[in-house]
Design an enzyme around this catalytic site. Structure first.
Site, short mmCIF file in Angstrom:
data_model
loop_
_atom_site.label_atom_id
_atom_site.label_comp_id
_atom_site.label_asym_id
_atom_site.label_seq_id
_atom_site.Cartn_x
_atom_site.Cartn_y
_atom_site.Cartn_z
N TYR A 294 0.85 -1.20 0.00
CA TYR A 294 0.00 0.00 0.00
C TYR A 294 0.88 1.24 0.00
O TYR A 294 1.89 1.28 0.71
CB TYR A 294 -0.91 0.01 1.25
CG TYR A 294 -2.37 -0.03 0.85
CD1 TYR A 294 -2.92 1.01 0.12
CD2 TYR A 294 -3.17 -1.11 1.17
CE1 TYR A 294 -4.25 0.98 -0.29
CE2 TYR A 294 -4.50 -1.16 0.78
CZ TYR A 294 -5.04 -0.11 0.05
OH TYR A 294 -6.34 -0.16 -0.35
N GLU B 8 -0.59 4.82 -0.44
CA GLU B 8 -1.42 6.02 -0.61
C GLU B 8 -0.58 7.29 -0.47
O GLU B 8 0.31 7.35 0.37
CB GLU B 8 -2.48 6.03 0.49
CG GLU B 8 -3.90 6.00 -0.03
CD GLU B 8 -4.88 5.94 1.11
OE1 GLU B 8 -4.99 6.94 1.82
OE2 GLU B 8 -5.51 4.87 1.27
N ASP C 262 -7.49 15.01 -23.60
CA ASP C 262 -7.43 13.57 -23.34
C ASP C 262 -6.83 12.93 -24.58
O ASP C 262 -7.50 12.74 -25.59
CB ASP C 262 -8.87 13.08 -23.09
CG ASP C 262 -8.94 11.58 -22.88
OD1 ASP C 262 -7.93 10.90 -23.09
OD2 ASP C 262 -10.03 11.09 -22.51
N THR D 15 -4.40 7.27 -21.56
CA THR D 15 -4.22 5.88 -21.14
C THR D 15 -2.80 5.51 -21.53
O THR D 15 -2.16 6.21 -22.33
CB THR D 15 -5.19 4.93 -21.88
OG1 THR D 15 -5.04 5.13 -23.29
CG2 THR D 15 -6.63 5.19 -21.50
N LYS E 231 -2.94 2.12 -25.16
CA LYS E 231 -3.42 2.11 -26.54
C LYS E 231 -2.21 2.29 -27.47
O LYS E 231 -1.33 1.45 -27.46
CB LYS E 231 -4.49 3.18 -26.73
CG LYS E 231 -5.69 3.00 -25.78
CD LYS E 231 -6.77 4.02 -26.09
CE LYS E 231 -7.67 4.33 -24.93
NZ LYS E 231 -8.83 3.51 -24.78
N ARG F 206 -2.09 -1.65 -19.18
CA ARG F 206 -3.36 -0.94 -19.02
C ARG F 206 -3.20 0.03 -17.86
O ARG F 206 -2.76 -0.33 -16.78
CB ARG F 206 -4.47 -1.92 -18.70
CG ARG F 206 -4.73 -2.90 -19.80
CD ARG F 206 -6.04 -3.60 -19.59
NE ARG F 206 -7.11 -2.68 -19.86
CZ ARG F 206 -7.60 -2.47 -21.08
NH1 ARG F 206 -7.10 -3.13 -22.11
NH2 ARG F 206 -8.58 -1.62 -21.27
N1 PLP Z 1 -10.45 8.56 -22.89
C1 PLP Z 1 -10.55 8.20 -24.16
C2 PLP Z 1 -10.41 9.26 -25.24
C3 PLP Z 1 -10.76 6.86 -24.52
O1 PLP Z 1 -10.87 6.50 -25.80
C4 PLP Z 1 -10.89 5.90 -23.47
C5 PLP Z 1 -11.12 4.47 -23.74
O2 PLP Z 1 -11.58 3.99 -24.67
C6 PLP Z 1 -10.81 6.34 -22.15
C7 PLP Z 1 -10.59 7.67 -21.89
C8 PLP Z 1 -11.02 5.39 -21.01
O3 PLP Z 1 -9.91 4.59 -20.80
P1 PLP Z 1 -9.97 3.36 -19.77
O4 PLP Z 1 -10.75 2.30 -20.45
O5 PLP Z 1 -8.54 3.02 -19.54
O6 PLP Z 1 -10.63 3.87 -18.53
#
Ligand code: PLP
Length: 482
Positions: free
Chosen positions: A68, A70, A245, A274, A277, A283
Site C-alpha cells: 500500500y 497512498e 485527453d 491511457t 493504446k 493498461r
Molecule cells: N479517454 C478516451 C479518449 C478513450 O478513448 C478511453 C477508452 O476507450 C478512455 C478515456 C477510457 O480509458 P480506460 O478504459 O482506460 O478507462
C-alpha cells in the site's frame, strides 16, 4: 535472446510463470495460454488495443502488488514505501522526458480515472483554492458548515465543453451516463457536416457563449489531427482551462508524429492519457500538467483514486523507457502510414470514410452505403476473422447501439510488423465481406438492424486469407510456450 538451452529468456519466463499458476489453479493457466493463442490468431483492428512487450508484461507481476502506498512520491500515508517511491519517480521522470511535460502523475489505474483526477484538480485549483483564500481558510476542514455547503454548490455548478459523441468524443468528456456529465453542465462541439472536420470558428462561438471552466480536447473516434494551439487560444479567450485527453493518440505524440500545433502537451494545461493504446504500455492512465496544477493532480489518491498499483507503475516505467528509444518514433510513423494505406485501400474499393481519410491511427468507415448497420458489419467481419468495433458516425441515424460505422485502428497490427502492402490486402478482404453482407428480415418483415446474411464461402475464404497474412507476422515471436 536465447539461453544455453536454446530456449529464449522470454519463453522461459512465461513458461515458468504459467507453470507456477498451474500448480494452484490449472483453469487459470489454461485461460492465459488460450488468450495468447486467440490473440495470435486474430486480425486485430481495434483502434484502442495493442500488444505490450514481454518486458512490460513481466514487470506487472511482482511484489509491488502487495504494497500500500497512498499519497505520492516522498509523501505517503503508509510506512515502508521507498521502493514504490523509486518506481513512481522513474516512471514520472521517463514520462516528463518523453512528452516534454512539466509534471507527470503516473498513478491513475485507467483513462477514466486519469480524467477524474484532472477534473478534480482543475476544480480544486480554479474554484476551491480561490474560495478558501477569499474566506481566509487554509483547509476545507476550517470552513463553517454554511461556507462548505456554498462551496460544494459552486464546485457542482461548473461548465464543460467537449467534443460530441457522434463526432468522436468520449463519454467521460461530460456526457450524462458518465460521472462527468453528472458533475458538470456540459455542452458539446461537433464537426462541420460538409467536411467532417472540427469547425474551430463554431467552437469559438460556442465557447464565447457558454464560457466553460474546462474545454476538453481529444477523442476516441475522430480520424484527423486537432490543432491544440487554436484550442488553447479559444480556452484563454474565455478563461477556460484546456484539458486534452490524448488516450488514443499518445503514441503518436510520444513518437513525434504529432508535433507543434498538434502536440497537446505544448498547449494544454492538463493532458490525460491511457498508457495501453497507441503508447503500447500496460493498461493504465496518467496525467501530465503544468506546475499550476501539479499539487492538486498529485492529490489524485486518495481524492478520487484507490491506492497506487506499484506493479503497474513499474510496467509503465518500462513502457515509457521503450517509448524513448528511436525505434518507437519509427513505430509511430508506421502506425500512421498503415492507417493511410488502409484508408486509401478502402476508398479505392468504394468504402465511404468519415472525413474522406485519416491522418492519425484510425479510420472511421461509414458502412451505410452497403445497406447494413455498423453492428452487422462488425459481426460479419468478425465471422470472417477480422476484429473491428462498430461506432457512430456524425448525425448517425442508427444511434449508438446499431450505428452506421466501424472504427479501424492500426497500432496493434503495426506492432506485429504488418506494413502498407498488407493494409491494402486487408482493405480488399474487408470490402469483399461488406459487399457480401445483407440485412436479414426481422420478425416484422422489415430489414433487421442486427441479423445479417453473408454470401456463401466469403467468411471461409477471408478467414483463410487473414490466417495467411498473420502467419507471416507472428505475435510475440520470442515467446514459445512449448
Ligand atoms: N479517454 C478516451 C479518449 C478513450 O478513448 C478511453 C477508452 O476507450 C478512455 C478515456 C477510457 O480509458 P480506460 O478504459 O482506460 O478507462
Amino acid at each position: 535472446m536465447s539461453t544455453p538451452t536454446g530456449v529464449s529468456r522470454e519463453s522461459l519466463a512465461f513458461r515458468n510463470a504459467i507453470d507456477v499458476v498451474r500448480g494452484v489453479e490449472p483453469a487459470v493457466a489454461d485461460a492465459i495460454t488460450a488468450e495468447l493463442a486467440d490473440q495470435r490468431e486474430s486480425l486485430k483492428l481495434i483502434a484502442s488495443e495493442n500488444y505490450a512487450s514481454p518486458a512490460v508484461l513481466l514487470a506487472m507481476g511482482n511484489w509491488f502488488s502487495d504494497k500500500y502506498a497512498e499519497g505520492t512520491i516522498g509523501r505517503r500515508f503508509y510506512a515502508g514505501c521507498r521502493n514504490v517511491d523509486t518506481i513512481e519517480s522513474i516512471a514520472a521522470e521517463h514520462a516528463k522526458a518523453l512528452f516534454g511535460a512539466e509534471h507527470a502523475y503516473v498513478q491513475p489505474h485507467s483513462g477514466i480515472d486519469a480524467n477524474l483526477v484532472a477534473f478534480w484538480a482543475i476544480l480544486a485549483a480554479r474554484i476551491e483554492s480561490p474560495a478558501l483564500k477569499r474566506l481566509g481558510a487554509r483547509h476545507v476542514n476550517d470552513l463553517t458548515d454554511a461556507d462548505w455547503a456554498a462551496l460544494r454548490r459552486e464546485l457542482g455548478d461548473q461548465r464543460m465543453l467537449g467534443m460530441s459523441l457522434d463526432a468522436g468524443g468520449h463519454l467521460t468528456h461530460g456526457f450524462r451516463p458518465n460521472i462527468s456529465g453528472k458533475m458538470f453542465d456540459q455542452r458539446s462541439y461537433g464537426t462541420d457536416p460538409a467536411t467532417g472536420l472540427v469547425d474551430y470558428d463554431a467552437l469559438r462561438e460556442t465557447a464565447r457563449e457558454f464560457r466553460p471552466l474546462i474545454l476538453v480536447g481529444g477523442y476516441s473516434a475522430y480520424p484527423r489531427k486537432v490543432n491544440f494551439r487554436i484550442m488553447r487560444e479559444i480556452a484563454d479567450e474565455v478563461g477556460a482551462v484546456l484539458m486534452v485527453d490524448m488516450a488514443h493518440f499518445a503514441g503518436l505524440v510520444a513518437g513525434k508524429v504529432f508535433t507543434g500545433d498538434f502536440d497537446p502537451v505544448r498547449h494544454a494545461q492538463v493532458v490525460t492519457t491511457t498508457t495501453h493504446k497507441s503508447l503500447r504500455g500496460p493498461r493504465g492512465g496518467m496525467v501530465l500538467c503544468t506546475s499550476e496544477f501539479s499539487d492538486q493532480v498529485d492529490r489524485g489518491c486518495p481524492m478520487v483514486l484507490g491506492g497506487p498499483l506499484g506493479n503497474m507503475m513499474a510496467a509503465k516505467a518500462v513502457a515509457f523507457a521503450e517509448a524513448r528509444q528511436p525505434a518507437f518514433a519509427d513505430y509511430a510513423q508506421r502506425i500512421v502510414d498503415n492507417a493511410a494505406a488502409l484508408a486509401e485501400g478502402l476508398l479505392r474499393r468504394d468504402v465511404r470514410l468519415v472525413t474522406g481519410g485519416t491522418d492519425n491511427h484510425l479510420v472511421l468507415a461509414d458502412v451505410s452505403g452497403f445497406g447494413i448497420t455498423g453492428r452487422q458489419a462488425e459481426a460479419a467481419l468478425l465471422e470472417s476473422g477480422i476484429v473491428t468495433n462498430r461506432n457512430s458516425v456524425p448525425a448517425d441515424p442508427n444511434g449508438a447501439w446499431y450505428t452506421s460505422g466501424i472504427r479501424l485502428g492500426t497500432p496493434a497490427l503495426t506492432t506485429r510488423g504488418l506494413g502498407t502492402a498488407e493494409m491494402d490486402e486487408i482493405a480488399d478482404m474487408m470490402a469483399d465481406v461488406l459487399a457480401s453482407t445483407k440485412p436479414a428480415a426481422g420478425a416484422d418483415g422489415k430489414p433487421s438492424k442486427a441479423q445479417y446474411t453473408l454470401a456463401d464461402g466469403v467468411a471461409d475464404r477471408t478467414v483463410k486469407r487473414a490466417g495467411e497474412l498473420l502467419a507471416g507476422h507472428p505475435l510475440y515471436p520470442s515467446v514459445d510456450l512449448g
